[in-house]
Each structure stands twice: as C-alpha cells, then as structure tokens.
Design an enzyme around this catalytic site. Structure first.
Site, mmCIF file in Angstrom:
data_model
loop_
_atom_site.group_PDB
_atom_site.id
_atom_site.type_symbol
_atom_site.label_atom_id
_atom_site.label_comp_id
_atom_site.label_asym_id
_atom_site.label_seq_id
_atom_site.Cartn_x
_atom_site.Cartn_y
_atom_site.Cartn_z
ATOM 1 N N GLY A 43 0.822 -1.220 0.000
ATOM 2 C CA GLY A 43 0.000 0.000 0.000
ATOM 3 C C GLY A 43 0.847 1.257 0.000
ATOM 4 C CB CYS A 44 3.772 2.246 2.010
ATOM 5 S SG CYS A 44 2.930 2.086 3.607
#
Length: 150
Positions: A43-44
């Site tokens: 996600g990051c």
C-alpha cells in the site's frame, strides 16, 4: 485531535539522507505531509508511486510533497532509490510526529489490537495552518484526490 484551520505542529526530523528537516522551514509553500506505516510495503508503495507520478503537477501548484513513516534513514533511502521518489521522506523513528499529529493510534491487525500509524495526509497551507485532512486514506487514487484539493 487536529482540525482543519489549526496551526500545523512543527516537526523536526531527519530525512532519508540523514539531513535535518524542519516543517517551519517550508513557510510560504503548501506542504502535502503524508504519513504511511512502512516503507516498501504494497500500500505504501502504491501511494508513494502515485505521488511520484503526479509530482510535477504538485510543484506547479507550489506544493511540496513530504512522506513520513517510522522507518530509519537507511530504509527510507532504499525505498526512495528503488522507486525513484523525487520528494523528501522523513524518519519518525520515535513516532513523535505521528503522535503530534494524532495519527499513532490503536488499529485492528488480523483481529489483534495494535498501536500503529493510521495512513493520513495533511495539506498545510503556505501560512502554516492545516488546510485539509484526509484520515484513514486508501492508497490507490489518493494522490489525484489531494491534487484536486490544491
């Protein structure tokens, strides 16, 4: 809890290169301060790469992108290099900035309660006040959402 219109807490942390960074040194520019849980995780990475891909448009709006996570400089630097991120990453190892911004909170991780970084973005105006807060961000499509708000 911080609200839109509040003065942004000044933070002083090391960057991905180990240089000191102070938020108050950005006065006169808009700052997109985005907190993320951990460098080089799925996600990051999506979020960082979307900010990277839109970085010229942010610059065109006199906005500086600054990412911040609890990772150490070495991890941040590797993450930045691996994905050619053209903006500063800050190392909030002691989670002082996350606490100042109220985003170090209890989370539910695989059914267990843990303390962690809640993915959140703050747009800080040129006057040093919080113009917009995006709590509990979904990584995909977020950079476009922030850009539209500028």
């Amino acid at each position: 809890m911080l609200k839109e219109g509040d003065k942004a807490p000044d933070i002083q942390l090391d960057t991905d290169t180990g240089d000191p960074f102070r938020l108050s040194g950005m006065k006169g520019k808009k700052v997109v301060l985005y907190f993320y849980p951990k460098a080089d995780t799925p996600g990051c990475t999506v979020e960082a790469c979307e900010f990277r891909d839109q970085s010229k448009k942010f610059a065109g709006k006199n906005a500086v992108i600054v990412g911040i996570s609890p990772d150490a400089a070495k991890s941040q630097s590797k993450f930045k290099d691996k994905f050619t991120l053209p903006f500063t990453l800050l190392c909030d190892v002691d989670k002082e900035a996350a606490q100042a911004y109220g985003i170090y909170q209890e989370k539910n991780m695989y059914g267990k309660k843990v303390m962690g970084i809640v993915r959140t973005t703050f747009i800080i105006g040129a006057d040093g006040r919080i113009a917009k807060i995006y709590p509990k961000v979904k990584a995909q499509g977020h950079a476009e959402q922030v850009l539209a708000a500028l």
